[in-house]
Design a protein around this motif. Structure first.
Motif, short mmCIF file in Angstrom:
data_model
loop_
_atom_site.label_atom_id
_atom_site.label_comp_id
_atom_site.label_asym_id
_atom_site.label_seq_id
_atom_site.Cartn_x
_atom_site.Cartn_y
_atom_site.Cartn_z
N ARG A 64 -8.02 -6.21 -0.93
CA ARG A 64 -9.03 -6.78 -1.84
C ARG A 64 -8.40 -7.31 -3.11
NH1 ARG A 64 -11.88 -2.22 -0.05
NH2 ARG A 64 -11.40 -1.10 -1.97
N HIS A 65 -7.47 -6.54 -3.68
CA HIS A 65 -6.80 -6.98 -4.91
C HIS A 65 -5.95 -8.22 -4.66
CE1 HIS A 65 -8.14 -3.19 -6.59
NE2 HIS A 65 -7.75 -3.63 -7.78
N PHE B 180 -1.71 3.28 -2.57
CA PHE B 180 -3.12 2.90 -2.49
C PHE B 180 -3.48 2.63 -1.04
CE2 PHE B 180 -2.16 1.06 -6.84
CZ PHE B 180 -2.73 2.10 -7.52
N SER B 181 -4.77 2.60 -0.75
CA SER B 181 -5.20 2.31 0.62
C SER B 181 -4.97 0.83 0.93
CB SER B 181 -6.67 2.66 0.80
OG SER B 181 -7.49 1.75 0.09
N MET C 148 -7.89 -1.46 -0.14
CA MET C 148 -7.93 -1.70 -1.58
C MET C 148 -6.87 -2.74 -1.97
SD MET C 148 -7.89 0.96 -4.72
CE MET C 148 -6.23 0.92 -5.36
N ALA D 138 0.84 -1.21 0.00
CA ALA D 138 0.00 0.00 0.00
C ALA D 138 0.87 1.25 0.00
CB ALA D 138 -0.95 -0.02 1.20
#
Length: 85
Positions: free
Chosen positions: A28-29, A21-22, A25, A16
């Motif tokens: 999840r990816h 990115f958070s 997120m 992250a």
């Protein structure tokens, strides 16, 4: 994300921070990539470290990017030729 993991295994927070990115997120990816066998997860103490499952994924991505680049270049040439008419 796959390119970052090709450089070195990372945990979610490292990824992250590196990618900007958070954390949710990225989590999840990573879940999707793990379910599809593209990344491997291994527990290191309280943290889970993720690594690229197969180096050939990067080769495939590079090939796809080259095809897309060539396609876009071809389209740009066509548009340039049309605008000259």
């Amino acid at each position: 994300m796959l390119y970052a993991l090709a450089e070195k295994p990372c945990n979610v927070n490292e990824l992250a921070a590196n990618l900007g990115f958070s954390q949710p997120m990225v989590s999840r990816h990573l879940k999707v990539l793990r379910e599809r066998g593209m990344v491997l997860a291994s527990r290191t103490g309280a943290s889970v470290e993720y690594a690229l499952a197969d180096r050939r994924l990067i080769e495939a991505l590079d090939l796809l990017r080259a095809v897309l680049r060539d396609h876009l270049s071809h389209r740009a040439k066509l548009i340039g030729a049309l605008s000259e008419e």
